[in-house]
Every structure is written in C-alpha cells, then in structure tokens.
Design an enzyme around this catalytic site. Structure first.
Site, PDB file in Angstrom:
ATOM      1  N   HIS A  44     122.541  48.930  67.659  1.00  0.00           N
ATOM      2  CA  HIS A  44     121.811  47.655  67.560  1.00  0.00           C
ATOM      3  C   HIS A  44     122.019  46.894  68.862  1.00  0.00           C
ATOM      4  CE1 HIS A  44     121.258  48.039  63.154  1.00  0.00           C
ATOM      5  NE2 HIS A  44     122.459  48.586  63.163  1.00  0.00           N
ATOM      6  N   ASN A  96     121.847  43.724  69.975  1.00  0.00           N
ATOM      7  CA  ASN A  96     122.716  42.543  70.066  1.00  0.00           C
ATOM      8  C   ASN A  96     124.139  42.770  69.567  1.00  0.00           C
ATOM      9  OD1 ASN A  96     121.120  40.266  71.259  1.00  0.00           O
ATOM     10  ND2 ASN A  96     119.697  40.972  69.688  1.00  0.00           N
ATOM     11  N   SER A 139     116.388  47.041  67.763  1.00  0.00           N
ATOM     12  CA  SER A 139     116.591  45.593  67.770  1.00  0.00           C
ATOM     13  C   SER A 139     115.520  44.891  66.948  1.00  0.00           C
ATOM     14  CB  SER A 139     116.569  45.064  69.210  1.00  0.00           C
ATOM     15  OG  SER A 139     117.076  43.751  69.241  1.00  0.00           O
ATOM     16  N   THR A 140     115.916  43.779  66.343  1.00  0.00           N
ATOM     17  CA  THR A 140     115.007  42.992  65.511  1.00  0.00           C
ATOM     18  C   THR A 140     114.293  41.955  66.368  1.00  0.00           C
ATOM     19  OG1 THR A 140     116.945  43.026  64.037  1.00  0.00           O
ATOM     20  CG2 THR A 140     114.971  41.854  63.243  1.00  0.00           C
ATOM     21  N   PRO A 141     112.971  42.033  66.496  1.00  0.00           N
ATOM     22  CA  PRO A 141     112.260  41.034  67.298  1.00  0.00           C
ATOM     23  C   PRO A 141     112.458  39.641  66.695  1.00  0.00           C
ATOM     24  CG  PRO A 141     110.810  42.866  66.703  1.00  0.00           C
ATOM     25  CD  PRO A 141     112.068  43.036  65.915  1.00  0.00           C
ATOM     26  N   GLU A 195     124.971  51.481  52.424  1.00  0.00           N
ATOM     27  CA  GLU A 195     126.066  51.053  53.311  1.00  0.00           C
ATOM     28  C   GLU A 195     127.160  50.380  52.471  1.00  0.00           C
ATOM     29  OE1 GLU A 195     124.747  48.441  56.450  1.00  0.00           O
ATOM     30  OE2 GLU A 195     126.667  48.532  57.491  1.00  0.00           O
ATOM     31  N   ASP A 226     126.979  52.070  66.405  1.00  0.00           N
ATOM     32  CA  ASP A 226     126.483  50.939  65.607  1.00  0.00           C
ATOM     33  C   ASP A 226     126.389  49.675  66.473  1.00  0.00           C
ATOM     34  OD1 ASP A 226     125.431  49.863  63.328  1.00  0.00           O
ATOM     35  OD2 ASP A 226     127.310  49.703  62.227  1.00  0.00           O
ATOM     36  N   ASP A 227     127.559  49.091  66.771  1.00  0.00           N
ATOM     37  CA  ASP A 227     127.610  47.817  67.520  1.00  0.00           C
ATOM     38  C   ASP A 227     128.814  47.891  68.451  1.00  0.00           C
ATOM     39  OD1 ASP A 227     125.552  46.146  65.925  1.00  0.00           O
ATOM     40  OD2 ASP A 227     126.830  46.920  64.352  1.00  0.00           O
TER      41      ASP A 227
HETATM   42  C1  6MZ Z   1     123.245  46.567  58.845  1.00  0.00           C
HETATM   43  C2  6MZ Z   1     123.282  45.800  61.016  1.00  0.00           C
HETATM   44  C3  6MZ Z   1     124.601  46.284  61.174  1.00  0.00           C
HETATM   45  O1  6MZ Z   1     118.702  43.575  65.863  1.00  0.00           O
HETATM   46  O2  6MZ Z   1     119.587  41.489  66.903  1.00  0.00           O
HETATM   47  N1  6MZ Z   1     122.927  45.222  62.150  1.00  0.00           N
HETATM   48  N2  6MZ Z   1     122.618  45.950  59.848  1.00  0.00           N
HETATM   49  N3  6MZ Z   1     124.501  47.030  58.929  1.00  0.00           N
HETATM   50  C4  6MZ Z   1     125.234  46.900  60.072  1.00  0.00           C
HETATM   51  N4  6MZ Z   1     126.529  47.332  60.061  1.00  0.00           N
HETATM   52  C5  6MZ Z   1     127.594  46.652  60.647  1.00  0.00           C
HETATM   53  N5  6MZ Z   1     124.965  46.023  62.438  1.00  0.00           N
HETATM   54  C6  6MZ Z   1     123.935  45.377  63.027  1.00  0.00           C
HETATM   55  O3  6MZ Z   1     121.139  43.426  66.451  1.00  0.00           O
HETATM   56  C7  6MZ Z   1     121.887  42.762  65.456  1.00  0.00           C
HETATM   57  C8  6MZ Z   1     121.287  43.007  64.103  1.00  0.00           C
HETATM   58  O4  6MZ Z   1     121.408  44.396  63.754  1.00  0.00           O
HETATM   59  C9  6MZ Z   1     121.622  44.554  62.362  1.00  0.00           C
HETATM   60  C10 6MZ Z   1     121.615  43.158  61.760  1.00  0.00           C
HETATM   61  O5  6MZ Z   1     120.328  42.840  61.294  1.00  0.00           O
HETATM   62  C11 6MZ Z   1     121.995  42.290  62.954  1.00  0.00           C
HETATM   63  O6  6MZ Z   1     121.552  40.954  62.835  1.00  0.00           O
HETATM   64  P1  6MZ Z   1     119.652  42.987  66.883  1.00  0.00           P
HETATM   65  O7  6MZ Z   1     119.505  43.570  68.240  1.00  0.00           O
END
Ligand code: 6MZ
Length: 348
Positions: free
Chosen positions: A20, A22, A100-102, A205, A287-288
């Site tokens: 993701h 952000n 990514s979420t617009p 999840e 993931d992040d």
């Molecule tokens: C579900 C997740 C996530 O889209 O703004 N996001 N959704 N489960 C997870 N596990 C930890 N981690 C991230 O990136 C941030 C967004 O990604 C999703 C959520 O909607 C979060 O707001 P973007 O680039």
C-alpha cells in the site's frame, strides 16, 4: 554492518505484490513530509510501529489516517510514490505492484483522477531515470466507502487501464476489515473483472468474515491478500480452502504486518506454514513497509529463519512469485530471464 546472510536476501531478486503506497512511506520521506507541514505537529511515533512493538489492527488504521494528513497534495504524492519505488528497487525488488486508494481534497484541489495520474507520473519518471524496477499500479477500493465509491473507483481504474500503457493492471480491495460488507461491493468487483482488470482482494484478514470470503471467492479473485483466517485450524473452513485450491488463487502473505497488527500471535504461527506445506502458490510481501518498519529482504529472511527454508527454497519462492504477477506473459518471461541471469552458483 551487513553480513553475508543479509546480503543474500538483499541481493535476491524479488517480486513485491502487496504494498500500500501510504503504508510504505519510509522514515526519511516522513521526515520530509513533516518538514513541509510542521503545523500538523505530527511525530514519527505516530506514523510507524517500531521494532518489538505491536498494535491492534484498529490502531494501525489510525496510523494511516495520520499519514493521509501528511500526503494531501499532488506534490506530496509524487514525492512519496517516487521515494517508495526507489526504496523497493534499492532493496532488490525487480517487479512491484503498488496499490493506493485515490483520494480527493477540496483544500488542496486534489482530485481522484489527479491522484492516479500522479502515481503514474512517478512510475514513468522512475523509469526514465533508469531505476531498475518494473512498476505497475492497482487502484484500491477502501471497503468502508461503500457501493457507489467502489463503482466510481472501478470506472476510474478502467479509464486508466486503457490509457496508461499497461501500468494500471488491477483493483485492490482493502481497508479496515471490520467495517463494511463485501457483498455491497460485488457489482463493482464483477464489473472490474468483466472489463479485464485483475482483482486482488483482502480476504479473511480477521475472523468472522467467513460468509463474505465465501461470496468473494466465487468471483473468483486473481489473488488473495492475507487470507489469515481461511483455513480450518484458525476457525476458517475446508470449503473455503477448497475454493482457493480449486481456482489456484495465490496468497499474498505479510508476516510482520500480521504479527505487529496482532492478527497472528507470533511468526511461527503464521499461516505461511499451512499454505507452504500444501505447495500452494504464495508470495511474501511487505504490506506497509513504512508503518511496520520492515522491507522485503527482511520478510524473506524472517520466513526462512522461522520455517527453516534453505537458500534454494527461498530462491524458488521468489522465482515462483513471477507466476503471480498481473502484468502480461512477456513481462513474466523477461523477469524469469533476470532470475536466471542472477542466480548464484550452488543454487539449482
Ligand atoms: C487492509 C490496509 C492494510 O491506499 O492510502 N491498508 N487495508 N488491511 C491492511 N493491513 C494492515 N494496510 C493498508 O494506503 C493506506 C491504505 O491501505 C489500506 C487502508 O485502506 C489504508 O488506509 P493508501 O496508499
């Protein structure tokens, strides 16, 4: 200092399929964002979960809200996307699917269309600078926003799939799994599928999503994000597992994210083991990487250490991830060649 083992994982060519945007912002980039917006009074402890720390999944979602405050202009998105791409490349990732979420922001004039355009611009800029990584984009649906926004997002993705020269390849369904119902999003997801967008859906999840997972598996998706509670050992069901197996749907597995977000009690109990032992296609992902303070090399190393994988097994795992990418076969062929060209001696 990096030892020989660390170097093996860093140099291992890798495919990242679940990142993701952000959530992937590094400490260094957060620093630049904070200096652009000092009035927000945001500290580093609010944007990342450090070594040894854990949070509830709910608290993780609060962290994304803070990062979103820091990333609210085209300029921010361009910098963030470009930094994230370069960091993945520096970590040995050869193929990346960013998601990514617009978002729109009335104050800064950001629109969802501009948002997608800006991510694409960052991908193109990195390419023209010669950064050694192939990057594609999945447009994300945040499940909490409901039916209409999901449909609007799919239409946007459809538009860019046709105009981005193959960079937009699919849709991600993500967001807080305790909010919203996947059933409401089915028409949008079905439309995406019909028009040729690939689907990567977060499934199970958290526990208590069995009915929803069953419904979404009927689409079927092209890949599954997490799938933590699908299998019967953790309260899932054999029929869900059977559907995954029948359609041979790869799982994107993010060890540190699941442990830090407390959906998995510890690394050794991660569902990696279940699916790996079945010989099912799985792809190790971050993931992040910013929020969970990790990178893909570390995730491979952790999986190898926890589950006793040999270097050959690790190599195979990274190589087989190529089969799961959403880009066309020609790209798969190029990547396979890259793996062959860089294969260390002694690994078959
Ligand atoms: C579900 C997740 C996530 O889209 O703004 N996001 N959704 N489960 C997870 N596990 C930890 N981690 C991230 O990136 C941030 C967004 O990604 C999703 C959520 O909607 C979060 O707001 P973007 O680039």
């Amino acid at each position: 200092m990096e030892n020989e083992t660390d170097a093996f994982y860093r140099e291992l060519p890798k495919v990242e399929l679940h990142a993701h945007l952000n959530g992937s912002v590094s400490f260094k980039t957060i620093e630049k964002l904070i200096s652009r917006k000092p009035h927000l009074n945001i500290g580093h402890d609010m944007t990342a979960i450090g070594k040894g720390q854990r949070r509830t999944l709910d608290e993780c979602f609060q962290v994304f809200k803070v990062i979103h405050q820091l990333v609210d202009t085209e300029e921010d998105i361009l910098m963030v996307a470009s930094d994230v791409i370069k960091e993945f490349a520096a970590d040995g990732v050869k193929y990346l699917e960013l998601r990514s979420t617009p978002r729109e922001d009335k104050n800064t004039g950001l629109t969802k269309k501009k948002y997608v355009e800006t991510v694409i611009k960052a991908i193109q800029q990195c390419k023209s600078e010669g950064v050694d990584i192939d990057v594609r984009f999945l447009v994300a649906i945040d499940r909490r926003n409901g039916t209409d926004v999901a449909m609007e997002t799919v239409k946007l993705a459809e538009e860019f799939m046709l105009s981005s020269d193959g960079l937009v390849v699919g849709i991600d369904l993500s967001g807080d799994p305790t909010i919203g119902d996947g059933k409401d999003l089915l028409p949008a997801l079905q439309r995406a599928k019909n028009c040729g967008l690939k689907l990567s859906l977060h499934l199970s999840e958290v526990p208590s999503q069995l009915e929803e997972s069953d419904l979404l598996l009927n689409l079927p998706p092209d890949r599954i994000g997490h799938g933590t509670f699908l299998h019967p050992e953790v309260g899932g069901s054999q029929s869900l597992v059977d559907k995954v197996l029948k359609h041979n749907i790869p799982l994107e597995l993010c060890l540190t994210s699941n442990v830090k977000g407390r959906t998995v009690p510890c690394y050794s109990k991660h569902h990696f083991k279940y699916w790996y032992e079945l010989g099912h296609p799985i792809v190790i992902c971050t993931d992040d990487k910013g929020v969970f303070s990790t990178d893909l090399s570390q995730e491979y190393q952790l999986a190898a250490f926890t589950f006793g994988l040999s270097r050959e097994a690790v190599w195979q795992l990274s190589q087989r991830a190529i089969d799961c990418i959403f880009a066309p076969d020609t790209v798969k062929q190029q990547l396979r060649q890259k793996w062959i060209d860089t294969q260390p001696q002694g690994i078959k």
